[in-house]
Motif scaffolding. Structure first.
Motif, PDB file in Angstrom:
ATOM      1  N   UNK A 271       0.817  -1.210   0.000  1.00  0.00           N
ATOM      2  CA  UNK A 271       0.000   0.000   0.000  1.00  0.00           C
ATOM      3  C   UNK A 271       0.859   1.273   0.000  1.00  0.00           C
ATOM      4  N   UNK A 272       2.019   1.203  -0.629  1.00  0.00           N
ATOM      5  CA  UNK A 272       2.889   2.367  -0.744  1.00  0.00           C
ATOM      6  C   UNK A 272       3.055   2.738  -2.204  1.00  0.00           C
ATOM      7  N   UNK A 273       3.582   3.920  -2.450  1.00  0.00           N
ATOM      8  CA  UNK A 273       3.824   4.350  -3.812  1.00  0.00           C
ATOM      9  C   UNK A 273       5.152   5.101  -3.873  1.00  0.00           C
ATOM     10  N   UNK A 274       5.703   5.223  -5.086  1.00  0.00           N
ATOM     11  CA  UNK A 274       6.858   6.070  -5.316  1.00  0.00           C
ATOM     12  C   UNK A 274       6.753   6.616  -6.734  1.00  0.00           C
ATOM     13  N   UNK A 275       7.568   7.585  -7.059  1.00  0.00           N
ATOM     14  CA  UNK A 275       7.528   8.186  -8.385  1.00  0.00           C
ATOM     15  C   UNK A 275       8.884   8.076  -9.061  1.00  0.00           C
ATOM     16  N   UNK A 276       8.854   7.972 -10.390  1.00  0.00           N
ATOM     17  CA  UNK A 276      10.093   7.941 -11.182  1.00  0.00           C
ATOM     18  C   UNK A 276       9.878   8.827 -12.405  1.00  0.00           C
ATOM     19  N   UNK A 277      10.963   9.391 -12.945  1.00  0.00           N
ATOM     20  CA  UNK A 277      10.823  10.181 -14.169  1.00  0.00           C
ATOM     21  C   UNK A 277      10.365   9.314 -15.328  1.00  0.00           C
ATOM     22  N   UNK A 278       9.485   9.854 -16.173  1.00  0.00           N
ATOM     23  CA  UNK A 278       9.023   9.073 -17.316  1.00  0.00           C
ATOM     24  C   UNK A 278      10.155   8.778 -18.283  1.00  0.00           C
ATOM     25  N   UNK A 279      11.232   9.566 -18.225  1.00  0.00           N
ATOM     26  CA  UNK A 279      12.333   9.374 -19.160  1.00  0.00           C
ATOM     27  C   UNK A 279      13.069   8.064 -18.943  1.00  0.00           C
ATOM     28  N   UNK A 280      12.879   7.421 -17.763  1.00  0.00           N
ATOM     29  CA  UNK A 280      13.571   6.153 -17.529  1.00  0.00           C
ATOM     30  C   UNK A 280      12.723   4.964 -17.964  1.00  0.00           C
ATOM     31  N   UNK A 281      11.476   5.231 -18.370  1.00  0.00           N
ATOM     32  CA  UNK A 281      10.588   4.155 -18.784  1.00  0.00           C
ATOM     33  C   UNK A 281      10.680   3.997 -20.297  1.00  0.00           C
ATOM     34  N   UNK A 282      11.354   2.941 -20.744  1.00  0.00           N
ATOM     35  CA  UNK A 282      11.573   2.748 -22.182  1.00  0.00           C
ATOM     36  C   UNK A 282      10.297   2.262 -22.855  1.00  0.00           C
ATOM     37  N   UNK A 283      10.134   2.636 -24.110  1.00  0.00           N
ATOM     38  CA  UNK A 283       9.009   2.140 -24.900  1.00  0.00           C
ATOM     39  C   UNK A 283       9.242   0.687 -25.273  1.00  0.00           C
ATOM     40  N   UNK A 284       8.172  -0.008 -25.672  1.00  0.00           N
ATOM     41  CA  UNK A 284       8.276  -1.406 -26.077  1.00  0.00           C
ATOM     42  C   UNK A 284       9.109  -1.493 -27.351  1.00  0.00           C
ATOM     43  N   UNK A 285      10.285  -2.122 -27.290  1.00  0.00           N
ATOM     44  CA  UNK A 285      11.145  -2.173 -28.484  1.00  0.00           C
ATOM     45  C   UNK A 285      10.603  -3.089 -29.570  1.00  0.00           C
ATOM     46  N   UNK A 286       9.593  -3.910 -29.235  1.00  0.00           N
ATOM     47  CA  UNK A 286       9.068  -4.872 -30.200  1.00  0.00           C
ATOM     48  C   UNK A 286       7.728  -4.448 -30.794  1.00  0.00           C
ATOM     49  N   UNK A 287       7.259  -3.242 -30.453  1.00  0.00           N
ATOM     50  CA  UNK A 287       5.937  -2.824 -30.904  1.00  0.00           C
ATOM     51  C   UNK A 287       5.827  -2.829 -32.429  1.00  0.00           C
ATOM     52  N   UNK A 288       6.906  -2.507 -33.114  1.00  0.00           N
ATOM     53  CA  UNK A 288       6.848  -2.453 -34.577  1.00  0.00           C
ATOM     54  C   UNK A 288       6.594  -3.822 -35.195  1.00  0.00           C
ATOM     55  N   UNK A 289       6.810  -4.887 -34.413  1.00  0.00           N
ATOM     56  CA  UNK A 289       6.578  -6.246 -34.911  1.00  0.00           C
ATOM     57  C   UNK A 289       5.173  -6.751 -34.613  1.00  0.00           C
ATOM     58  N   UNK A 290       4.405  -5.986 -33.829  1.00  0.00           N
ATOM     59  CA  UNK A 290       3.052  -6.408 -33.468  1.00  0.00           C
ATOM     60  C   UNK A 290       2.123  -6.153 -34.647  1.00  0.00           C
ATOM     61  N   UNK A 291       1.382  -7.191 -35.066  1.00  0.00           N
ATOM     62  CA  UNK A 291       0.519  -7.059 -36.243  1.00  0.00           C
ATOM     63  C   UNK A 291      -0.968  -7.107 -35.904  1.00  0.00           C
ATOM     64  N   UNK A 292      -1.308  -7.369 -34.648  1.00  0.00           N
ATOM     65  CA  UNK A 292      -2.691  -7.258 -34.194  1.00  0.00           C
ATOM     66  C   UNK A 292      -2.666  -6.968 -32.705  1.00  0.00           C
ATOM     67  N   UNK A 293      -3.343  -5.915 -32.290  1.00  0.00           N
ATOM     68  CA  UNK A 293      -3.367  -5.514 -30.888  1.00  0.00           C
ATOM     69  C   UNK A 293      -4.781  -5.098 -30.547  1.00  0.00           C
ATOM     70  N   UNK A 294      -5.448  -5.889 -29.697  1.00  0.00           N
ATOM     71  CA  UNK A 294      -6.849  -5.659 -29.389  1.00  0.00           C
ATOM     72  C   UNK A 294      -7.035  -5.450 -27.885  1.00  0.00           C
TER      73      UNK A 294
END
Length: 276
Positions: free
Chosen positions: A60-83
């Motif tokens: 039941x605790x929380x913390x914060x981090x800069x969004x700049x450290x959260x990398x995007x999905x490197x494989x998204x370009x290979x996804x051909x169906x996302x529902x």
């Protein structure tokens, strides 16, 4: 969409702030962020000054981090169906049935809209899922034939969440499969006791490559997947491999519609819900 559990120690300034839409559904709180209200670009570009709240449910605790450290999905370009199947209850079209992948296959077609639609009664993530009533007759969701569904001998992954209303018979989760001469591949449950991967290399011969042990319970969400990494085909339930095959295949290209929850002609139906 960010899901949070609202407790007294959660930072109050974000609740009800400008550009934040807070909703409660079936005891779950969601916070939707409006990019325009925050003056952010869409697609979002992480910045050091922007921070994300990460909530730890076990403590039941929380913390914060800069969004700049959260990398995007490197494989998204290979996804051909996302529902995500996010839509209004009872919807039989966009946006709930629209492909969100970079391949942009458009909006799928329900075989029988009276026996399948977007439902807010059950969901694993978000606020809705796809309901398929496999007890009423031919149903399921289809997308037109595409080379993206032609796996051949290449690498692939199919993954989803399923919630079965009945546990019996054969229930297909995804397929490119028709009648003899049009057999390609099918992924689903067989006999209420296995997670199965069937293929054909000639369009006629059925090869039962994997029947992984699985004893699903009705009205329970399960993560199921099948993949091929160039060495083995594997099936998974809740992240645990339950069966595999090291026999390489060049899967037959049936040139049929992709079907979710059935074969392309609406048979071998699943009965329940699909999400993500």
């Amino acid at each position: 969409m960010i899901r949070v559990k609202v407790l007294p120690q959660f930072p109050n300034p974000v609740i009800g702030g400008a550009g934040i839409d807070v909703k409660k559904h079936n005891g779950n709180w969601t916070i939707a962020l409006d990019y325009s209200e925050f003056g952010l670009n869409s697609p979002y570009v992480p910045q050091p000054s922007h921070r994300v709240v990460i909530f730890t449910q076990s403590s039941d605790n929380y913390f914060t981090v800069p969004t700049s450290v959260l990398a995007a999905d490197p494989h998204l370009s290979n996804v051909v169906l996302l529902m995500g199947f996010e839509g209004v209850n009872g919807s039989t079209g966009a946006p709930g049935l629209t492909d969100e992948s970079p391949a942009a296959h458009g909006t799928g077609t329900l075989i029988n809209p009276s026996l399948g639609n977007i439902s807010t009664s059950q969901f694993k993530f978000g606020t809705s899922s796809l309901f398929i009533n496999g007890t009423g007759g031919p149903s399921g969701l289809t997308f037109p034939d595409s080379n993206d569904w032609n796996f051949g001998g290449g690498l692939f992954t199919i993954e989803m969440w399923v919630r079965l209303s009945t546990i019996s018979g054969s229930q297909v989760f995804a397929s490119q499969w028709g009648t003899s001469g049009q057999f390609g591949w099918q992924f689903g449950m067989t006999g209420g006791s296995s997670l199965s991967w069937y293929v054909s290399t000639d369009g006629t011969t059925i090869l039962t490559d994997i029947n992984g042990t699985w004893a699903p319970v009705a009205d329970t969400w399960y993560y199921v997947a099948v993949d091929y990494d160039g060495t083995k085909y594997r099936v998974y339930v809740n992240g645990v491999m339950t069966g595999s095959s090291a026999t390489p295949r060049t899967i037959f290209n049936s040139n049929l519609n992709l079907a979710i929850g059935s074969f392309f002609n609406g048979v071998n139906l699943m009965n329940g819900f699909v999400d993500e």
